[in-house]
Design a protein around this motif. Structure first.
Motif, PDB file in Angstrom:
ATOM      1  N   ARG A 180       1.085  -1.034  -0.228  1.00 49.79           N
ATOM      2  CA  ARG A 180      -0.033  -0.117   0.124  1.00 49.79           C
ATOM      3  C   ARG A 180       0.868   1.260   0.322  1.00 49.79           C
ATOM      4  N   ASP A 181       0.270   2.715  -0.775  1.00 49.53           N
ATOM      5  CA  ASP A 181       1.214   3.297  -0.726  1.00 49.53           C
ATOM      6  C   ASP A 181      -0.327   4.463   0.290  1.00 49.53           C
ATOM      7  N   ASN A 182       0.277   4.427   1.001  1.00 53.48           N
ATOM      8  CA  ASN A 182      -1.056   5.587   1.884  1.00 53.48           C
ATOM      9  C   ASN A 182      -1.191   7.182   1.949  1.00 53.48           C
ATOM     10  N   ALA A 183       0.091   7.485   0.529  1.00 54.49           N
ATOM     11  CA  ALA A 183      -0.102   8.919   0.830  1.00 54.49           C
ATOM     12  C   ALA A 183      -0.932   9.129  -0.387  1.00 54.49           C
ATOM     13  N   LYS A 184      -0.985   7.781  -1.801  1.00 54.44           N
ATOM     14  CA  LYS A 184      -1.601   7.697  -2.691  1.00 54.44           C
ATOM     15  C   LYS A 184      -2.942   7.407  -2.471  1.00 54.44           C
ATOM     16  N   ASN A 185      -3.590   6.587  -1.258  1.00 50.59           N
ATOM     17  CA  ASN A 185      -4.736   6.028  -1.113  1.00 50.59           C
ATOM     18  C   ASN A 185      -5.239   4.595  -1.875  1.00 50.59           C
ATOM     19  N   THR A 186      -3.833   3.933  -2.576  1.00 49.27           N
ATOM     20  CA  THR A 186      -3.826   3.138  -2.876  1.00 49.27           C
ATOM     21  C   THR A 186      -3.199   1.431  -2.377  1.00 49.27           C
ATOM     22  N   VAL A 187      -3.931   1.053  -2.986  1.00 51.97           N
ATOM     23  CA  VAL A 187      -3.003  -0.507  -2.931  1.00 51.97           C
ATOM     24  C   VAL A 187      -2.942  -1.394  -4.222  1.00 51.97           C
ATOM     25  N   TYR A 188      -1.985  -1.943  -3.564  1.00 45.92           N
ATOM     26  CA  TYR A 188      -1.481  -3.144  -5.121  1.00 45.92           C
ATOM     27  C   TYR A 188      -1.328  -4.176  -5.223  1.00 45.92           C
ATOM     28  N   LEU A 189      -1.106  -5.015  -6.197  1.00 43.87           N
ATOM     29  CA  LEU A 189      -1.575  -6.232  -6.130  1.00 43.87           C
ATOM     30  C   LEU A 189       0.422  -6.801  -7.320  1.00 43.87           C
ATOM     31  N   GLN A 190       0.992  -7.035  -6.460  1.00 46.22           N
ATOM     32  CA  GLN A 190       1.906  -7.059  -7.633  1.00 46.22           C
ATOM     33  C   GLN A 190       1.788  -8.962  -8.136  1.00 46.22           C
ATOM     34  N   MET A 191       1.240  -9.596  -9.574  1.00 47.84           N
ATOM     35  CA  MET A 191       1.235 -10.731  -9.431  1.00 47.84           C
ATOM     36  C   MET A 191       2.742 -11.237 -10.605  1.00 47.84           C
ATOM     37  N   ASN A 192       3.793 -12.791 -10.230  1.00 48.03           N
ATOM     38  CA  ASN A 192       4.081 -13.264 -10.780  1.00 48.03           C
ATOM     39  C   ASN A 192       3.525 -14.117 -11.123  1.00 48.03           C
ATOM     40  N   SER A 193       4.944 -15.297 -11.826  1.00 48.32           N
ATOM     41  CA  SER A 193       4.276 -15.887 -12.446  1.00 48.32           C
ATOM     42  C   SER A 193       3.077 -16.726 -12.136  1.00 48.32           C
ATOM     43  N   LEU A 194       2.604 -15.899 -13.262  1.00 44.54           N
ATOM     44  CA  LEU A 194       1.214 -16.355 -13.392  1.00 44.54           C
ATOM     45  C   LEU A 194       0.947 -17.365 -14.513  1.00 44.54           C
ATOM     46  N   ASN A 195      -0.376 -18.314 -13.432  1.00 47.62           N
ATOM     47  CA  ASN A 195      -0.394 -19.095 -14.755  1.00 47.62           C
ATOM     48  C   ASN A 195      -2.101 -19.334 -15.220  1.00 47.62           C
ATOM     49  N   PRO A 196      -2.968 -20.114 -16.036  1.00 44.38           N
ATOM     50  CA  PRO A 196      -4.174 -20.339 -16.365  1.00 44.38           C
ATOM     51  C   PRO A 196      -5.099 -19.880 -15.261  1.00 44.38           C
ATOM     52  N   GLU A 197      -4.353 -20.819 -14.224  1.00 47.62           N
ATOM     53  CA  GLU A 197      -5.689 -20.983 -13.007  1.00 47.62           C
ATOM     54  C   GLU A 197      -6.183 -19.898 -12.418  1.00 47.62           C
ATOM     55  N   ASP A 198      -4.967 -18.778 -12.751  1.00 47.93           N
ATOM     56  CA  ASP A 198      -4.940 -17.271 -11.857  1.00 47.93           C
ATOM     57  C   ASP A 198      -5.807 -16.553 -12.802  1.00 47.93           C
ATOM     58  N   THR A 199      -6.456 -17.012 -14.153  1.00 54.01           N
ATOM     59  CA  THR A 199      -7.822 -15.607 -14.737  1.00 54.01           C
ATOM     60  C   THR A 199      -8.997 -15.903 -13.961  1.00 54.01           C
ATOM     61  N   ALA A 200      -8.731 -14.438 -14.029  1.00 56.80           N
ATOM     62  CA  ALA A 200     -10.233 -14.497 -13.323  1.00 56.80           C
ATOM     63  C   ALA A 200     -10.338 -12.617 -13.468  1.00 56.80           C
ATOM     64  N   VAL A 201     -11.871 -12.755 -13.173  1.00 53.56           N
ATOM     65  CA  VAL A 201     -11.327 -10.655 -12.376  1.00 53.56           C
ATOM     66  C   VAL A 201     -11.173 -11.017 -11.483  1.00 53.56           C
ATOM     67  N   TYR A 202     -10.830  -9.603 -10.834  1.00 53.52           N
ATOM     68  CA  TYR A 202     -10.201  -9.507  -9.646  1.00 53.52           C
ATOM     69  C   TYR A 202     -10.728  -8.317  -8.800  1.00 53.52           C
ATOM     70  N   TYR A 203     -10.977  -7.911  -8.333  1.00 56.52           N
ATOM     71  CA  TYR A 203     -11.644  -6.966  -7.594  1.00 56.52           C
ATOM     72  C   TYR A 203     -10.773  -6.619  -5.945  1.00 56.52           C
ATOM     73  N   CYS A 204     -11.114  -5.201  -5.747  1.00 56.58           N
ATOM     74  CA  CYS A 204     -10.270  -4.952  -4.654  1.00 56.58           C
ATOM     75  C   CYS A 204     -11.841  -4.584  -4.007  1.00 56.58           C
ATOM     76  N   ALA A 205     -11.741  -4.223  -2.342  1.00 58.78           N
ATOM     77  CA  ALA A 205     -12.382  -4.820  -1.471  1.00 58.78           C
ATOM     78  C   ALA A 205     -11.849  -3.724  -0.588  1.00 58.78           C
TER      79      ALA A 205
END
Length: 124
Positions: free
Chosen positions: A72-97
Motif C-alpha cells: 500500500r501507498d497511504n499517501a496515494k490512497n492506493t493498494v497494489y497487487l504484484q502478481m508474478n509467475s502467473l498461470n492459467p488458473e489465475d485467470t479471473a476478474v480481480y476485485y479490490c475490497a
C-alpha cells in the motif's frame, strides 16, 4: 462509503507478471484494511490477499502465497497487487475490497465496498 477503482489488468503469457492498482476515495477513514478477491468463470469469488493500512500486515491465500505481493501507498490512497509467475488458473476478474472498519477482508461478510473489477488473463 469508500469508492474503489481498480486498474492494471490485461492479457499475459503464463509465467509473466502484472501489477494491479486500487485507488480509494470517499470516506476512506471508515476502513483500515484492503483486500483483493478474484472470480473465475463459473466459480465463487475467492479471497486472494489483504493488508492493514496502518501496520502493513499482509495475508495471502495458499494458492498465491510466494507469487503475489500486496502493498500500500497511504499517501496515494492506493493498494497494489504484484502478481508474478502467473498461470492459467489465475485467470479471473480481480476485485479490490475495503474491509468493514478494522476487519480483515477475507470473506464477503468482511467487505464494506467493492471495486468494479479488472480482468486478468494468463494464457498458456
Amino acid at each position: 462509503q469508500v469508492q474503489l477503482v481498480e486498474s492494471g489488468g490485461g492479457l499475459v503469457q503464463a509465467g509473466g507478471s502484472l501489477r494491479l492498482s486500487c485507488t480509494a476515495s470517499g470516506r476512506t477513514l471508515s476502513s483500515y484494511t484492503r483486500g483483493w478477491f478474484r472470480q473465475a468463470p463459473g466459480k465463487e469469488r475467492e479471497f486472494v490477499a489483504a493488508i492493514t493500512l496502518t501496520a502493513g500486515t499482509t495475508y495471502y491465500s495458499d494458492s498465491v502465497k510466494g507469487r503475489f505481493t500486496i502493498s500500500r501507498d497511504n499517501a496515494k490512497n492506493t493498494v497494489y497487487l504484484q502478481m508474478n509467475s502467473l498461470n492459467p488458473e489465475d485467470t479471473a476478474v480481480y476485485y479490490c475490497a475495503a474491509g468493514k472498519g478494522w476487519a480483515i477482508p477475507r470473506s464477503r461478510a468482511d467487505v464494506s465496498s467493492w471495486g468494479q473489477g479488472t480482468r486478468v488473463t494468463a494464457a498458456s
